[in-house]
Design an enzyme around this catalytic site. Structure first.
Site, PDB file in Angstrom:
ATOM      1  CG  HIS A 288      -1.804   1.232   1.275  1.00 13.62           C
ATOM      2  ND1 HIS A 288      -3.043   1.264   0.681  1.00 13.62           N
ATOM      3  CD2 HIS A 288      -1.611   2.455   1.844  1.00 13.62           C
ATOM      4  CE1 HIS A 288      -3.578   2.461   0.882  1.00 13.62           C
ATOM      5  NE2 HIS A 288      -2.738   3.192   1.579  1.00 13.62           N
ATOM      6  CB  CYS A 289       2.018   3.428  -2.642  1.00 15.86           C
ATOM      7  SG  CYS A 289       3.113   4.846  -2.912  1.00 15.86           S
ATOM      8  CB  VAL A 290       1.408   6.530   2.379  1.00 15.32           C
ATOM      9  CG1 VAL A 290       1.142   5.404   3.348  1.00 15.32           C
ATOM     10  CG2 VAL A 290       2.917   6.796   2.274  1.00 15.32           C
TER      11      VAL A 290
ATOM     12  CG  ASN B 260      -5.149   7.683  -0.025  1.00 21.30           C
ATOM     13  OD1 ASN B 260      -4.918   6.990   0.959  1.00 21.30           O
ATOM     14  ND2 ASN B 260      -6.328   8.258  -0.221  1.00 21.30           N
ATOM     15  CB  SER B 261      -4.148   3.718  -4.471  1.00 23.68           C
ATOM     16  OG  SER B 261      -4.707   2.596  -5.120  1.00 23.68           O
TER      17      SER B 261
END
Length: 400
Positions: free
Chosen positions: A262-264, A267-268
């Protein structure tokens, strides 16, 4: 009954640009954002009396503020403003301009800034909550750096129209690739079963309620491979069987095919459908950032080697404009170094045909080197990676 009917008629009326329906289902106005706020009064009263805050009071206060901070909108009433978007818009320009005042302030700010970002990441990651802070920071950093490039570096006359076009094109392509990456990462959707369904009167996995269907019965999908409801492929949170290498994201609350992480910053999740575009976004940003940093250093520190200008640029703090450009070049260099490390790690994982989630699971189970189950050689691994987004199934009408 009359009061309820009057209230229903008021709710059915069209909202003006400054009105909204609050979380209690009542009609409210943006001008009343500070009215009747018992949680805020209690928190301020305890703060003034130097008393510790009550348990859960800050969470309730945050929920009230996020519900009441609105932006007037012409259609459908006032829109909610995500509070996590605001800090980067205010703090980033203020801190960079503060760092340009003196060399020691620059060292302090550029040291504290990544520490604050990492601390906030640790807090949000521990709570497994979604936030737009990092996405806002990424987009605003890109936009603000481009604005300073046009307003501070371009008027100096050392940038040609072709170089400006390259920087502009890089920024536009980076944003376009990021928006494409934010699309469906490859969600595991519940579709109509293509094979027969066998229903047992009693659940065989009686110790795990997640395997039980409606009424305490177990539903098993039968296909060419036999029974498909294996324990390791079943997601109790989503209530569906996952294909191999799929994983559940506790932040997004969904299962993703070939989940990497999950890549902050977007945001996805990064999965089967958007992993290629994620690497393309990193590559475009790195190329644009490195090219822009080189142009800025050539303008601020003329006659010096670009690689050495970051470490030694005499007289750069004599003028505020030069100091601001130099500080922004350092900020971009720090961001570029972090994303370059991420890109290198991703390239290694793709070459080995392994995901970041699989590496973490292997390390958690005490076998960090056992991550080559899917590797078929360097060329075949990259061929599979470049074409796997074409194999991601499109959303179906039966998706829940």
């Amino acid at each position: 009954m009359k009061k309820r009917a009057n209230r229903r008629s008021e709710m059915d009326e069209a909202l003006c640009c400054c009105e909204y329906i609050n979380r209690q289902g009542e009609r409210s106005h943006v001008a009343a954002c500070c009215c009747d706020c018992e949680d805020l009064d209690e928190a301020c009263d305890r703060w003034m009396k130097l008393q510790p805050q009550a348990q859960g009071s800050l969470d309730r206060l945050s929920a009230v503020l996020s519900d009441r901070v609105r932006v007037p909108w012409l259609w459908g009433g006032a829109r909610r403003l995500e509070l996590s978007v605001v800090p980067p818009l205010v703090l980033l320009p203020a801190l960079l301009r503060l760092a340009a005042l003196h060399f020691l302030l620059g060292v302090a700010v550029l040291t504290a800034l990544p520490v604050l970002v990492l601390w906030y990441y640790y807090v949000t990651h521990r709570k497994k909550g979604r936030t737009l802070f990092f996405l806002s920071l990424a987009l605003f950093s890109l936009a603000y750096m481009y604005f300073l490039f046009v307003s501070e570096v371009l008027p100096r006359g050392g940038v040609s129209p072709a170089q400006l076009a390259v920087v502009t094109g890089g920024v536009v392509l980076t944003v376009a690739a990021m928006l494409h990456t934010k699309r469906d990462p490859g969600l595991v959707r519940r579709a109509r079963p293509p094979h027969s369904t066998v229903t047992y009167a009693a659940a065989r996995y009686h110790t795990d309620p997640a395997f039980q269907g409606p009424g305490g019965r177990e539903e098993v999908l039968l296909g060419p491979g036999g029974e498909q409801s294996a324990r390791e492929d079943w997601c109790p949170a989503c209530g569906l069987a996952r294909p191999p290498r799929a994983g559940h994201c506790r932040i997004c609350g969904v299962c993703v095919r070939r989940l990497d992480h999950h890549c902050v910053w977007i945001n996805s999740c990064v999965g089967q459908a958007n992993h290629c575009s994620f690497l393309l976004t990193l590559l475009l940003f790195l190329l644009t950032s490195l090219y822009g940093i080189g142009l800025v250093l050539r303008s601020v520190c003329p006659g010096q080697n670009v690689l050495l200008a970051l470490l030694y640029c005499p007289g750069v703090y004599s003028q505020y404009s030069d100091a601001l450009c130099f500080t922004c070049a350092w900020y971009c260099s720090m961001v570029t170094a972090g994303l370059l490390h991420l890109l290198l790690v991703q390239l290694v994982h793709v070459s080995l045909n392994v995901t970041e989630r699989e590496v973490r699971l292997a390390a958690r189970h005490g076998a960090p080197g056992d991550t080559t189950n899917y590797s078929r050689g360097l060329r075949d691994n990259w061929a599979e990676f470049m074409t796997m987004h074409l194999k991601a199934p499109a959303p179906t009408l039966d998706a829940v």
